[in-house]
Design a protein around this motif. Structure first.
Motif, PDB file in Angstrom:
ATOM      1  N   LYS A   1      -6.148   8.162 -10.872  1.00  0.00           N
ATOM      2  CA  LYS A   1      -5.046   7.226 -10.850  1.00  0.00           C
ATOM      3  C   LYS A   1      -5.852   5.936 -10.460  1.00  0.00           C
ATOM      4  CE  LYS A   1      -0.719   9.303 -10.098  1.00  0.00           C
ATOM      5  NZ  LYS A   1       0.772   8.817  -9.859  1.00  0.00           N
ATOM      6  N   ARG A   2      -5.450   4.823 -11.081  1.00  0.00           N
ATOM      7  CA  ARG A   2      -6.055   3.578 -10.795  1.00  0.00           C
ATOM      8  C   ARG A   2      -5.075   2.643 -10.635  1.00  0.00           C
ATOM      9  NH1 ARG A   2      -9.958   6.634 -11.057  1.00  0.00           N
ATOM     10  NH2 ARG A   2     -11.836   6.416 -12.241  1.00  0.00           N
ATOM     11  N   VAL A   3      -5.393   1.594  -9.576  1.00  0.00           N
ATOM     12  CA  VAL A   3      -4.239   0.349  -9.258  1.00  0.00           C
ATOM     13  C   VAL A   3      -4.557  -0.664 -10.414  1.00  0.00           C
ATOM     14  CG1 VAL A   3      -3.835  -1.115  -7.619  1.00  0.00           C
ATOM     15  CG2 VAL A   3      -4.588   1.103  -6.796  1.00  0.00           C
ATOM     16  N   TYR A   4      -3.740  -1.136 -10.738  1.00  0.00           N
ATOM     17  CA  TYR A   4      -3.752  -2.308 -11.609  1.00  0.00           C
ATOM     18  C   TYR A   4      -2.907  -3.780 -11.110  1.00  0.00           C
ATOM     19  CZ  TYR A   4       0.943  -1.599 -13.662  1.00  0.00           C
ATOM     20  OH  TYR A   4       2.154  -1.199 -13.865  1.00  0.00           O
TER      21      TYR A   4
ATOM     22  N   ILE B   1       0.981  -1.248   0.014  1.00  0.00           N
ATOM     23  CA  ILE B   1      -0.006   0.004   0.037  1.00  0.00           C
ATOM     24  C   ILE B   1       0.924   1.381  -0.137  1.00  0.00           C
ATOM     25  CG2 ILE B   1      -1.751   1.295   1.698  1.00  0.00           C
ATOM     26  CD1 ILE B   1      -2.806  -1.292   2.078  1.00  0.00           C
ATOM     27  N   GLU B   2       1.803   1.276   1.008  1.00  0.00           N
ATOM     28  CA  GLU B   2       2.845   2.612   0.928  1.00  0.00           C
ATOM     29  C   GLU B   2       3.387   2.795  -0.548  1.00  0.00           C
ATOM     30  OE1 GLU B   2       5.837   2.315   4.101  1.00  0.00           O
ATOM     31  OE2 GLU B   2       4.280   1.686   5.531  1.00  0.00           O
ATOM     32  N   LEU B   3       3.986   1.417  -1.075  1.00  0.00           N
ATOM     33  CA  LEU B   3       4.511   1.581  -2.494  1.00  0.00           C
ATOM     34  C   LEU B   3       3.406   2.094  -3.497  1.00  0.00           C
ATOM     35  CD1 LEU B   3       6.933  -1.401  -2.138  1.00  0.00           C
ATOM     36  CD2 LEU B   3       7.530   0.967  -2.133  1.00  0.00           C
ATOM     37  N   VAL B   4       2.509   1.614  -3.444  1.00  0.00           N
ATOM     38  CA  VAL B   4       1.559   2.023  -4.547  1.00  0.00           C
ATOM     39  C   VAL B   4       1.138   3.396  -4.259  1.00  0.00           C
ATOM     40  CG1 VAL B   4      -0.972   1.839  -5.130  1.00  0.00           C
ATOM     41  CG2 VAL B   4       0.405  -0.227  -5.147  1.00  0.00           C
ATOM     42  N   LYS B   5       0.789   4.169  -2.956  1.00  0.00           N
ATOM     43  CA  LYS B   5       0.755   5.479  -2.849  1.00  0.00           C
ATOM     44  C   LYS B   5       1.847   6.281  -3.426  1.00  0.00           C
ATOM     45  CE  LYS B   5      -2.097   5.227   1.635  1.00  0.00           C
ATOM     46  NZ  LYS B   5      -1.792   5.817   2.694  1.00  0.00           N
TER      47      LYS B   5
ATOM     48  N   GLU C   1       5.133   3.850  -6.893  1.00  0.00           N
ATOM     49  CA  GLU C   1       6.153   2.678  -7.314  1.00  0.00           C
ATOM     50  C   GLU C   1       5.091   1.595  -7.916  1.00  0.00           C
ATOM     51  OE1 GLU C   1       9.512   1.973  -6.894  1.00  0.00           O
ATOM     52  OE2 GLU C   1       9.769   4.055  -5.943  1.00  0.00           O
ATOM     53  N   THR C   2       6.076   0.937  -8.749  1.00  0.00           N
ATOM     54  CA  THR C   2       5.530  -0.312  -9.325  1.00  0.00           C
ATOM     55  C   THR C   2       6.298  -1.476  -8.842  1.00  0.00           C
ATOM     56  OG1 THR C   2       5.051   0.962 -11.479  1.00  0.00           O
ATOM     57  CG2 THR C   2       5.281  -1.451 -11.733  1.00  0.00           C
ATOM     58  N   ILE C   3       5.534  -2.340  -8.573  1.00  0.00           N
ATOM     59  CA  ILE C   3       6.043  -3.448  -7.859  1.00  0.00           C
ATOM     60  C   ILE C   3       6.039  -4.676  -8.992  1.00  0.00           C
ATOM     61  CG2 ILE C   3       6.050  -5.077  -5.770  1.00  0.00           C
ATOM     62  CD1 ILE C   3       4.159  -2.665  -4.862  1.00  0.00           C
ATOM     63  N   ASN C   4       7.145  -5.383  -9.077  1.00  0.00           N
ATOM     64  CA  ASN C   4       7.105  -6.553 -10.047  1.00  0.00           C
ATOM     65  C   ASN C   4       7.602  -7.720  -9.113  1.00  0.00           C
ATOM     66  OD1 ASN C   4       7.380  -8.241 -12.146  1.00  0.00           O
ATOM     67  ND2 ASN C   4       8.284  -6.734 -13.336  1.00  0.00           N
ATOM     68  N   PHE C   5       6.568  -8.842  -8.885  1.00  0.00           N
ATOM     69  CA  PHE C   5       7.213 -10.133  -8.586  1.00  0.00           C
ATOM     70  C   PHE C   5       7.721 -10.809 -10.002  1.00  0.00           C
ATOM     71  CE2 PHE C   5       4.244  -8.319  -5.151  1.00  0.00           C
ATOM     72  CZ  PHE C   5       5.226  -8.298  -4.007  1.00  0.00           C
ATOM     73  N   HIS C   6       8.774 -11.056 -10.406  1.00  0.00           N
ATOM     74  CA  HIS C   6       9.099 -11.484 -11.579  1.00  0.00           C
ATOM     75  C   HIS C   6       8.568 -12.764 -11.883  1.00  0.00           C
ATOM     76  CE1 HIS C   6      11.381 -11.919 -15.081  1.00  0.00           C
ATOM     77  NE2 HIS C   6      11.895 -13.244 -14.594  1.00  0.00           N
ATOM     78  N   GLY C   7       7.610 -13.049 -12.823  1.00  0.00           N
ATOM     79  CA  GLY C   7       6.983 -14.338 -13.157  1.00  0.00           C
ATOM     80  C   GLY C   7       5.633 -14.462 -12.708  1.00  0.00           C
ATOM     81  N   PHE C   8       5.314 -13.608 -11.589  1.00  0.00           N
ATOM     82  CA  PHE C   8       4.022 -13.827 -10.841  1.00  0.00           C
ATOM     83  C   PHE C   8       2.991 -12.662 -11.136  1.00  0.00           C
ATOM     84  CE2 PHE C   8       1.533 -13.214  -6.620  1.00  0.00           C
ATOM     85  CZ  PHE C   8       0.815 -14.330  -7.103  1.00  0.00           C
TER      86      PHE C   8
ATOM     87  N   GLU D   1       2.411  -7.865 -11.373  1.00  0.00           N
ATOM     88  CA  GLU D   1       2.999  -6.743 -11.476  1.00  0.00           C
ATOM     89  C   GLU D   1       1.789  -5.752 -10.839  1.00  0.00           C
ATOM     90  OE1 GLU D   1       3.777  -3.388 -14.804  1.00  0.00           O
ATOM     91  OE2 GLU D   1       5.262  -4.949 -14.930  1.00  0.00           O
ATOM     92  N   ILE D   2       2.194  -4.885  -9.841  1.00  0.00           N
ATOM     93  CA  ILE D   2       1.106  -4.122  -9.290  1.00  0.00           C
ATOM     94  C   ILE D   2       1.627  -2.639  -9.378  1.00  0.00           C
ATOM     95  CG2 ILE D   2      -0.046  -3.510  -6.940  1.00  0.00           C
ATOM     96  CD1 ILE D   2       0.677  -6.436  -6.001  1.00  0.00           C
ATOM     97  N   GLY D   3       0.845  -1.629  -9.937  1.00  0.00           N
ATOM     98  CA  GLY D   3       1.126  -0.376 -10.002  1.00  0.00           C
ATOM     99  C   GLY D   3      -0.107   0.716 -10.241  1.00  0.00           C
ATOM    100  N   THR D   4       0.209   1.760 -10.575  1.00  0.00           N
ATOM    101  CA  THR D   4      -0.944   2.731 -10.750  1.00  0.00           C
ATOM    102  C   THR D   4      -0.669   3.086 -12.297  1.00  0.00           C
ATOM    103  OG1 THR D   4       0.224   4.413 -10.072  1.00  0.00           O
ATOM    104  CG2 THR D   4      -1.186   3.529  -8.362  1.00  0.00           C
ATOM    105  N   ARG D   5      -1.918   3.448 -12.869  1.00  0.00           N
ATOM    106  CA  ARG D   5      -1.944   4.304 -14.340  1.00  0.00           C
ATOM    107  C   ARG D   5      -2.853   5.420 -14.078  1.00  0.00           C
ATOM    108  NH1 ARG D   5      -3.369  -1.466 -16.684  1.00  0.00           N
ATOM    109  NH2 ARG D   5      -1.037  -2.061 -17.303  1.00  0.00           N
TER     110      ARG D   5
END
Length: 94
Positions: free
Chosen positions: A75-78, A33-37, A40-47, A49-53
């Motif tokens: 902004k929307r979370v994806y 939640i902190e990173l999305v706020k 930041e884009t979080i990429n769990f390689h192969g699993f 990706e969480i971010g905002t657009r």
């Protein structure tokens, strides 16, 4: 599967106490939640990706009266599934 069932299953699989597993899951959730706020884009390689657009305003239809209306952008979370997650879904026929 709800949150508590997931926590119990994870605790069982990792052979840890449920309270420690719940603390781990809560800390992971808070960090994401902190990173999305912060944008930041979080990429769990192969699993996944969480971010905002950024989404633009668009025209939609009001279901009450069928009149056109503006739907606000912003902004929307994806969450984008990656290769291992997609492969797991294909095995189940999803």
């Amino acid at each position: 599967m709800n949150r508590q069932e997931f926590i119990r299953k994870y605790a069982e699989k990792t052979n840890t106490k449920v309270c420690l597993t719940e603390e781990f899951i809560n800390n992971l959730e808070n960090l994401v939640i902190e990173l999305v706020k912060s944008g930041e884009t979080i990429n769990f390689h192969g699993f996944c990706e969480i971010g905002t657009r950024e989404v633009k305003d668009r025209i939609g239809t009001n279901p009450k009266n069928s009149q056109p209306m503006t739907i606000k952008g912003g902004k929307r979370v994806y969450i984008k599934p990656c290769s291992r997650l997609k492969a797991a879904a294909k095995e189940q026929g999803i």
